[in-house]
Motif scaffolding. Structure first.
Motif, short mmCIF file in Angstrom:
data_model
loop_
_atom_site.label_atom_id
_atom_site.label_comp_id
_atom_site.label_asym_id
_atom_site.label_seq_id
_atom_site.Cartn_x
_atom_site.Cartn_y
_atom_site.Cartn_z
N ARG A 1 0.81 -0.98 -0.11
CA ARG A 1 -0.08 -0.06 0.04
C ARG A 1 1.07 1.28 0.00
N TYR B 1 -3.45 3.43 -0.72
CA TYR B 1 -3.86 3.19 -2.09
C TYR B 1 -3.14 1.54 -2.38
N ARG B 2 -3.74 0.76 -3.09
CA ARG B 2 -3.17 -0.68 -3.26
C ARG B 2 -2.01 -0.16 -4.37
#
Length: 208
Positions: free
Chosen positions: A31, A36-37
């Motif tokens: 992350r 966010y991925r």
């Protein structure tokens, strides 16, 4: 790599990538500081592996096993996929034949379509009486396509039904002889005999 970029490069939507993650098929390795991925190169390779297996017809559950279970061998599953594909092709081919035969009658409305479908189903019925009635009713309101009559003429074993089909063929126009002639080259003697008899009973058949 963030999910939007992965979606752009892989052709898999961000929504589907999240679905894969919910199923445990692929999880982003990290992350960002903002949460966010973030997908690694290995994650992206796994996504491409998933898509490759999907293209073979595997379900997502089967794909998970294929990628994660060392004891999951492909042979039985691939054999089953081959069988399913053959069945699907056979069904689609049958549907295509039906649609072409309906189209060949140039139906004016849906009532005509339904009558043609009913006649074609009756012509392929297991009941000899139903097949005979279908042949005898051909041309009264909506014609049975000549291709269907020829197919029936070359396969019918019940004498009375065969006679009715040949009678219908004689009224079906001038395309019958060329289609019946294909039966003369059949490796099955009975089919060749039916083709000869049907051709002989068409208008001008004796002279030919």
């Amino acid at each position: 790599m963030l999910i939007g970029e992965v979606a752009r490069r892989s052709g898999v939507s961000a929504r589907m990538l999240r679905h894969y993650e919910s199923l445990g098929l692929v999880s982003p390795s990290g992350r960002t500081g903002s949460g966010y991925r973030e997908y690694s190169g290995q994650d992206i390779r796994r996504i491409f592996h998933i898509e490759s297996l999907r293209s073979l017809g595997l379900s997502l559950r089967e794909i998970g096993r294929a990628l994660d279970d060392p004891g999951f061998t492909p042979s039985l599953l691939v054999d089953d996929l081959v069988r399913q594909t053959r069945e699907r092709i056979a069904a689609e081919t049958e549907l295509l034949t039906l649609l072409r035969r309906v189209d060949a009658t140039d139906p004016a409305g849906w009532d005509d379509v339904l009558q043609v479908v009913a006649l074609l189903r009756a012509l392929g019925s297991k009941s000899a009486d139903a097949r005979q009635r279908a042949a005898l009713s051909s041309g009264d309101e909506v014609p049975v396509p000549v291709e269907a009559l020829v197919e029936a003429a070359l396969s019918e074993t019940e004498p009375n039904v065969a006679g009715a089909i040949r009678w219908a063929l004689a009224r079906s126009g001038d395309r019958g002889p060329a289609l019946l002639a294909a039966g003369l080259g059949s490796p099955v003697a009975a089919v060749r005999e039916r083709a000869v008899q049907s051709l002989a009973e068409l208008p001008g058949g004796e002279a030919a």
